[in-house]
Design an enzyme around this catalytic site. Structure first.
Site, PDB file in Angstrom:
ATOM      1  N   PHE A 251       0.859  -1.186   0.000  1.00 37.51           N
ATOM      2  CA  PHE A 251       0.000   0.000   0.000  1.00 37.51           C
ATOM      3  C   PHE A 251       0.897   1.239   0.000  1.00 37.51           C
ATOM      4  O   PHE A 251       1.329   1.707   1.061  1.00 37.51           O
ATOM      5  CB  PHE A 251      -0.925  -0.008   1.222  1.00 37.51           C
ATOM      6  CG  PHE A 251      -1.509  -1.368   1.530  1.00 37.51           C
ATOM      7  CD1 PHE A 251      -2.102  -2.129   0.539  1.00 37.51           C
ATOM      8  CD2 PHE A 251      -1.449  -1.889   2.812  1.00 37.51           C
ATOM      9  CE1 PHE A 251      -2.638  -3.386   0.820  1.00 37.51           C
ATOM     10  CE2 PHE A 251      -1.976  -3.131   3.112  1.00 37.51           C
ATOM     11  CZ  PHE A 251      -2.573  -3.887   2.110  1.00 37.51           C
ATOM     12  N   ASP A 253       2.344   4.494   0.449  1.00 37.70           N
ATOM     13  CA  ASP A 253       1.988   5.769   1.065  1.00 37.70           C
ATOM     14  C   ASP A 253       3.244   6.493   1.556  1.00 37.70           C
ATOM     15  O   ASP A 253       4.134   6.793   0.774  1.00 37.70           O
ATOM     16  CB  ASP A 253       0.934   5.579   2.153  1.00 37.70           C
ATOM     17  CG  ASP A 253       1.292   4.498   3.172  1.00 37.70           C
ATOM     18  OD1 ASP A 253       2.476   4.126   3.271  1.00 37.70           O
ATOM     19  OD2 ASP A 253       0.394   4.034   3.893  1.00 37.70           O
ATOM     20  N   ASP A 331       4.119  -5.446   3.824  1.00 36.98           N
ATOM     21  CA  ASP A 331       3.694  -4.068   4.064  1.00 36.98           C
ATOM     22  C   ASP A 331       3.419  -3.865   5.544  1.00 36.98           C
ATOM     23  O   ASP A 331       3.841  -2.875   6.156  1.00 36.98           O
ATOM     24  CB  ASP A 331       2.438  -3.771   3.235  1.00 36.98           C
ATOM     25  CG  ASP A 331       1.942  -2.344   3.409  1.00 36.98           C
ATOM     26  OD1 ASP A 331       1.375  -2.034   4.473  1.00 36.98           O
ATOM     27  OD2 ASP A 331       2.129  -1.533   2.482  1.00 36.98           O
TER      28      ASP A 331
END
Length: 356
Positions: A251, A253, A331
């Site tokens: 993910f 970010d 992650d």
């Protein structure tokens, strides 16, 4: 508008594999980020440093005792019922860009929403979500604030846009899923990538993609993390049982590239490095921003490849690393490590966006 098929039809269908279009959506994340990294001018992936990092810390920092990773942190709401899915969807609709508010972190968001729901179990009913305004959302998100701050003094970043995104999920759920996020999850029939596809179909705010050097690049951070959170919240059972969780990517970010930059796995150009260290805003959709995110996805993919190869060679070893290795679990581990080592990390890049 939501373009998913009605929930009544979906509930009658047998469990099956993800559609080819859903599988392609997630494959596009891997393929497009690989292209960006191959053309990148501002960010490089130091594969030798990555291998050395795994050699030095792999058994400790990147192993799990259970799958899914624990979602039992005290700041999460989780009661094992359909209400948990409703909470997770609201959480991940809002899970972006709190850096303009100093010290307001993910745990403040998650805890604020949990407190809101504990006070009123109907707070996240789809009908009410469809009418949320900035004032209501502000009252929700001020329930938990950084130590030493007064709630009344906390200005939630991008609050009008956040309220719009909450209304979007309320309308989408009412339109196609009888108001229930649990029905959205059921409609995926146990497929993680199908659930990503359904989220993207119904909620425009989750369609996390951009254009780099004239071609599209895809990330789908919040759509994928919603699936990962459902998997974790339900401990991989019931609504959280997915046969293809291994198909998701990480993910992309802030925290993971922050960690990887600090340890030297991601290398930034002198100009980009100076901007990040000086905490200068990097505009959304710029080559610099997209290269950071693409390199993050590819770094985790390379980590997974190395660890799977090592696991295959040690097929007889009885270690925690013998648990299935996926981009989602990596992650999770990288994010947890980043949180634990936050005080020693270099600054993260700063981009104002609804996507992460």
């Amino acid at each position: 508008p939501c373009c998913c098929r009605p929930v009544v039809i979906l509930m009658m269908e047998a469990k099956e594999e993800a559609s080819p279009s859903a599988t392609l959506l997630v494959a596009n994340v891997r393929e497009s980020t690989a292209r960006v990294l191959s053309e990148a001018k501002h960010v490089t992936l130091d594969r030798e440093k990555l291998a050395a990092e795994l050699e030095e810390h792999g058994d400790d920092a990147y192993s799990l005792e259970s799958l899914p990773p624990s979602w039992s942190q005290e700041y999460h709401f989780s009661d094992g019922t359909e209400l948990t899915a409703q909470y997770v969807l609201v959480l991940d609709a809002l899970n972006f860009c709190f850096w303009p508010l100093p010290e307001y972190e993910y745990d403040h968001l998650a805890r604020s929403l949990k407190m809101t729901l504990l006070d009123d179990k109907h707070a996240f009913d789809a009908e009410r979500l469809s009418k949320v305004d900035a004032a209501t959302l502000t009252s929700w998100l001020r329930r938990s604030v950084p130590k030493g701050r007064k709630a009344a003094d906390v200005e939630i970043p991008m609050v009008a846009e956040r309220a719009r995104l909450v209304r979007e999920i309320g309308v989408g759920l009412l339109d196609a899923y009888d108001g229930l996020a649990a029905n959205l999850v059921r409609a995926a029939r146990g497929s993680a990538v199908q659930l990503v596809s359904l989220v993207l179909q119904c909620f425009a705010g989750f369609r996390d993609h951009a254009v780099y050097n004239g071609a599209q690049v895809f990330f789908y951070k919040r759509a994928q993390i919603f699936v990962g959170d459902i998997w974790g919240a339900y401990e991989g059972k019931g609504l959280g049982a997915f046969s293809d969780i291994d198909q998701l990517t990480c993910f992309a970010d802030y925290r993971i590239p922050q960690l990887l930059h600090t340890v030297g796995v991601l290398r930034y150009s002198d100009e980009l490095d100076a901007k990040v260290r000086a905490k200068q805003e990097i505009a959304v959709g710029t080559a610099e921003e997209l290269e950071i995110r693409a390199a993050t996805v590819q770094a985790v993919e390379q980590m997974k490849k190395i660890m799977l190869e090592k696991q295959e060679k040690q097929s007889g070893a009885k270690t925690a690393s013998r648990l299935p290795i996926t981009s989602v679990t990596l992650d999770w581990m990288l994010w947890e490590r980043g949180e634990a080592e936050l005080s020693r990390l270099l600054p993260h890049h700063r981009t104002l966006t609804v996507y992460y």
